[in-house]
Design a protein around this motif. Structure first.
Motif, PDB file in Angstrom:
ATOM      1  N   GLN B  30      10.719 -21.404  31.166  1.00 24.05           N
ATOM      2  CA  GLN B  30       9.678 -20.530  31.730  1.00 24.05           C
ATOM      3  C   GLN B  30      10.151 -19.791  32.969  1.00 24.05           C
ATOM      4  OE1 GLN B  30       5.907 -22.263  32.979  1.00 24.05           O
ATOM      5  NE2 GLN B  30       6.798 -24.278  32.686  1.00 24.05           N
ATOM      6  N   MET B  31      11.098 -20.352  33.701  1.00 25.12           N
ATOM      7  CA  MET B  31      11.660 -19.604  34.829  1.00 25.12           C
ATOM      8  C   MET B  31      12.469 -18.402  34.307  1.00 25.12           C
ATOM      9  SD  MET B  31      10.616 -20.995  37.614  1.00 25.12           S
ATOM     10  CE  MET B  31       9.722 -22.508  38.004  1.00 25.12           C
ATOM     11  N   GLY B  57       2.205 -27.513  30.228  1.00 25.60           N
ATOM     12  CA  GLY B  57       3.592 -27.093  30.391  1.00 25.60           C
ATOM     13  C   GLY B  57       4.254 -27.991  31.431  1.00 25.60           C
ATOM     14  N   SER B  58       5.432 -27.621  31.850  1.00 24.31           N
ATOM     15  CA  SER B  58       6.181 -28.532  32.701  1.00 24.31           C
ATOM     16  C   SER B  58       6.113 -28.181  34.175  1.00 24.31           C
ATOM     17  CB  SER B  58       7.647 -28.524  32.274  1.00 24.31           C
ATOM     18  OG  SER B  58       8.163 -27.224  32.407  1.00 24.31           O
ATOM     19  N   ALA B  59       5.717 -26.946  34.514  1.00 24.32           N
ATOM     20  CA  ALA B  59       5.818 -26.518  35.904  1.00 24.32           C
ATOM     21  C   ALA B  59       4.439 -26.238  36.493  1.00 24.32           C
ATOM     22  CB  ALA B  59       6.692 -25.268  36.012  1.00 24.32           C
ATOM     23  N   VAL B  60       4.268 -26.603  37.735  1.00 24.49           N
ATOM     24  CA  VAL B  60       3.046 -26.305  38.472  1.00 24.49           C
ATOM     25  C   VAL B  60       3.351 -25.183  39.467  1.00 24.49           C
ATOM     26  CG1 VAL B  60       2.059 -28.600  38.189  1.00 24.49           C
ATOM     27  CG2 VAL B  60       3.579 -28.153  40.116  1.00 24.49           C
ATOM     28  N   ALA B  61       2.296 -24.668  40.082  1.00 19.98           N
ATOM     29  CA  ALA B  61       2.443 -23.497  40.955  1.00 19.98           C
ATOM     30  C   ALA B  61       3.504 -23.727  42.017  1.00 19.98           C
ATOM     31  CB  ALA B  61       1.095 -23.164  41.596  1.00 19.98           C
ATOM     32  N   GLU B  62       3.547 -24.938  42.540  1.00 23.17           N
ATOM     33  CA  GLU B  62       4.476 -25.232  43.620  1.00 23.17           C
ATOM     34  C   GLU B  62       5.929 -24.944  43.232  1.00 23.17           C
ATOM     35  OE1 GLU B  62       1.822 -26.859  42.891  1.00 23.17           O
ATOM     36  OE2 GLU B  62       0.757 -27.321  44.745  1.00 23.17           O
ATOM     37  N   GLY B 110       6.479 -22.212  29.059  1.00 17.04           N
ATOM     38  CA  GLY B 110       7.775 -22.647  28.539  1.00 17.04           C
ATOM     39  C   GLY B 110       7.584 -23.997  27.886  1.00 17.04           C
ATOM     40  N   ARG B 111       8.251 -24.198  26.776  1.00 11.55           N
ATOM     41  CA  ARG B 111       8.005 -25.464  26.073  1.00 11.55           C
ATOM     42  C   ARG B 111       9.173 -25.892  25.204  1.00 11.55           C
ATOM     43  NH1 ARG B 111       3.960 -24.685  21.311  1.00 11.55           N
ATOM     44  NH2 ARG B 111       2.975 -26.365  22.428  1.00 11.55           N
ATOM     45  N   ASN B 112       9.207 -27.186  24.979  1.00  9.83           N
ATOM     46  CA  ASN B 112      10.114 -27.799  24.004  1.00  9.83           C
ATOM     47  C   ASN B 112       9.282 -28.311  22.843  1.00  9.83           C
ATOM     48  OD1 ASN B 112      12.585 -29.388  26.254  1.00  9.83           O
ATOM     49  ND2 ASN B 112      12.366 -27.270  25.551  1.00  9.83           N
ATOM     50  N   ASP B 214      10.836 -23.913  20.526  1.00  7.76           N
ATOM     51  CA  ASP B 214      11.295 -23.992  21.907  1.00  7.76           C
ATOM     52  C   ASP B 214      11.386 -22.563  22.445  1.00  7.76           C
ATOM     53  OD1 ASP B 214      11.768 -26.785  21.597  1.00  7.76           O
ATOM     54  OD2 ASP B 214      13.722 -26.337  20.698  1.00  7.76           O
ATOM     55  N   GLY B 215      11.019 -22.386  23.705  1.00  6.97           N
ATOM     56  CA  GLY B 215      11.163 -21.050  24.277  1.00  6.97           C
ATOM     57  C   GLY B 215      10.328 -20.875  25.526  1.00  6.97           C
ATOM     58  N   GLY B 216      10.481 -19.713  26.115  1.00  5.98           N
ATOM     59  CA  GLY B 216       9.694 -19.353  27.280  1.00  5.98           C
ATOM     60  C   GLY B 216       9.170 -17.936  27.125  1.00  5.98           C
ATOM     61  N   ALA B 217       8.005 -17.664  27.696  1.00 10.39           N
ATOM     62  CA  ALA B 217       7.404 -16.327  27.639  1.00 10.39           C
ATOM     63  C   ALA B 217       6.537 -16.165  28.882  1.00 10.39           C
ATOM     64  CB  ALA B 217       6.566 -16.158  26.373  1.00 10.39           C
ATOM     65  N   ALA B 218       6.491 -14.973  29.405  1.00  5.81           N
ATOM     66  CA  ALA B 218       5.723 -14.753  30.635  1.00  5.81           C
ATOM     67  C   ALA B 218       5.294 -13.299  30.740  1.00  5.81           C
ATOM     68  CB  ALA B 218       6.576 -15.120  31.866  1.00  5.81           C
ATOM     69  N   ILE B 219       4.189 -13.098  31.452  1.00  7.64           N
ATOM     70  CA  ILE B 219       3.751 -11.736  31.772  1.00  7.64           C
ATOM     71  C   ILE B 219       3.412 -11.671  33.257  1.00  7.64           C
ATOM     72  CG2 ILE B 219       2.857 -11.254  29.469  1.00  7.64           C
ATOM     73  CD1 ILE B 219       0.010 -11.629  30.614  1.00  7.64           C
TER      74      ILE B 219
END
Lengths: 139, 383
Positions: B30-31, B57-62, B110-112, B214-219
């Motif tokens: 996701q990064m 998902g795996s990441a939080v705002a921090e 982002g995910r596995n 598996d993959g990442g996507a963002a807007i």
């Protein structure tokens, strides 16, 4: 929900739902009934969505109902169910107006239809836990 | 009362390669996608002042603050609605930018899904599945296929909908994926292939089910005012809404099994946009299962309740049909990125970046999300 030593999926009751599971253990299907307006609700929760009363009692259901919809599962999404495939999972309209979603046994899948009359039985899956299970109604 | 109509625009999109198998952690994925989306928008990572991470998902705002060196993140939120999360997050982002709380809101995923725990295991840890976890999973009703199948069965019983009509959807999504270089499914299928695919949870066959990816996507969602001066053509959000079905925690207790949450979102989003289903040039409709597409088409008003089966016949959803749908191949045949890939595909189509699957002159389209026990979300966009 937790897995026991045999890795079976078991419910994790809380203060609200414990009487429901205690009832099943005694082979009684108990439903929450609002003490103020009489509405029956399921699954167990603290507030009556009809009158917002938080007072309720547990009343024993007839155990009779009809098939609302169903699926015949050919894939176990947890290995403990592999031995049961194919298995029928059915949504049951109970006479009291709420539904169950649980195993239905004792009927060939091709004979399933909406409106089929059924009754609740009790499946003692461990010494401590009993699940509801559905079978065709026998007069 | 104010309106969110055109309060915001999608200013950047980013995707990793979508795969079935990866060595990368979901946070890396996701990064990577987020940096691509931020670059696409012409921004620096430090410019992001809002983030809506995917719950589950795996990441939080921090972690975005830490990785991007953001000095003053002013807005974070979560939209825990499973597959409806990504589009619901657009509504949250619209509120944030319309209220002046933030200027550029990142929505990452982002995910596995393939390489990590599979769906039957994952759902047991979702807070939204708590009720089902206590009262239905012990009986064996665990995975979405098993929980949603009775909805499809009810539709078939009431309206005569057929498995071959589900197959029309599966085949069309596959045809579209074959035009997409970033799709994991690369072999054509026929209706007969669908009919011969193994039964998972009747009436849902293997080819009715989306896949694990598996993959990442963002807007990046920016205020419309700022988006006008940014690198890419802004894709304006004309209408957006989320909707929750009756009995949202369990399908079993739902009075009408054949109506989803998006039925409540549709009149709000269409009303906000001042448009109707007939105005859509392209549709990206959440397709965790074929039936869920069919049911949403009805709930969105493309046809009446019960007519979805006939509606999808004859290639109506194909690129040459009246309503080109899931032009990227969808969750069924491109990849399962929780519908963020649907959002990105709509943006690409409206930018004219649709590649071999470009719908000619696509100016207006919609994207839906669907999640958990029937939560819905809908965004209508224009270029």
């Amino acid at each position: 929900m937790i897995e026991n030593q045999e890795d079976r999926l078991l419910p994790e009751p809380d203060q609200i739902s414990q009487p429901f599971w205690d009832g099943l253990h005694q082979h009684r299907l108990l439903l929450q009934t609002c003490s103020d307006c009489g509405a029956v609700r399921h699954y167990p929760r603290p507030v009556c969505d009809q009158c917002y009363s938080m007072d309720y009692s547990w009343t024993e259901a007839s155990g009779r109902g009809t098939v609302h919809s169903w699926t015949v599962s050919h894939h176990a999404f947890h290995f403990s169910f592999k031995k049961d495939l194919p298995m029928v999972l059915a949504l049951i309209d109970l006479e009291e107006g709420v539904r169950l979603n649980c195993r239905l046994t004792g009927i060939e899948p091709e004979n399933l239809r909406a409106g089929l009359q059924v009754q609740v039985k009790f499946d003692d899956v461990t010494d401590a836990v009993t699940l509801p299970i559905i079978a065709p109604l026998t007069k | 009362m104010g309106s969110l109509k055109e309060a915001c625009a999608v200013s950047g999109v980013g995707e990793t390669a979508y795969t079935r198998g990866t060595d990368k952690h979901p946070t890396q994925l996701q990064m990577e996608a987020s940096l691509k989306a931020i670059d696409d928008a012409g921004l620096s990572p430090k410019d992001i002042d809002g983030v809506i991470p995917y719950l589950g998902g795996s990441a939080v705002a921090e972690e975005f603050i830490t990785n991007f060196g953001i000095e003053d993140l002013r807005f974070s939120a979560a939209t825990p609605m499973g597959g409806a999360s990504c589009v619901a997050a657009i509504q949250a982002a619209a509120l944030a930018v319309a209220g002046g709380v933030a200027n550029h809101v990142l929505i990452p995923i982002g995910r596995n899904g393939f390489s990590g725990p599979r769906i039957g295991t994952r759902v047991r840890n979702f807070p939204q599945f708590k009720v089902v976890g206590e009262f239905e999973m012990p009986s064996g009703a665990i995975a979405p296929a098993q929980l949603y199948a009775p909805m499809a069965r009810k539709h078939m019983e009431l309206y005569g909908t057929t498995s071959r009509q589900f197959a029309e959807i599966a085949v069309t999504m596959r045809d579209h994926a074959l035009l997409n270089d970033n799709a994991t499914m690369t072999k054509p299928i026929t209706i007969e292939d669908h009919q011969n695919s193994r039964m998972i949870s009747d009436p849902l066959r293997l080819f009715d089910c989306s896949q694990e990816s598996d993959g990442g996507a963002a807007i990046v969602v920016s205020s419309s005012e700022r988006a006008r001066d940014m690198r890419r053509t802004p894709i304006y959000v004309m209408g957006v809404a989320e909707g929750h079905p009756d009995s949202p925690s369990t399908i079993a207790q739902r009075p009408d099994l054949t109506t989803l949450g998006v039925a409540k979102a549709a009149p709000i989003a269409f009303g906000m946009a001042g448009l109707g289903p007939e105005d859509m040039d392209v549709a990206e409709i959440y397709d965790c299962f074929t039936y869920i597409v069919l049911c949403q088409l009805e709930d969105l008003g493309f046809c009446k309740k019960g007519e979805g089966g006939a509606f999808v016949e004859g290639g109506r959803l194909s690129l040459k049909g009246a309503l080109p749908t899931n032009t990227h191949g969808g969750l069924l045949s491109q990849a399962h990125l929780v519908g963020m890939n649907h959002v990105i595909e709509l943006v690409k189509q409206l930018r004219g970046d649709g590649g071999k699957a470009q719908v000619p002159d696509a100016e207006i389209g919609l994207v839906t999300g669907y999640g958990d026990m029937g939560d819905g979300s809908l965004a209508i966009m224009r270029r």
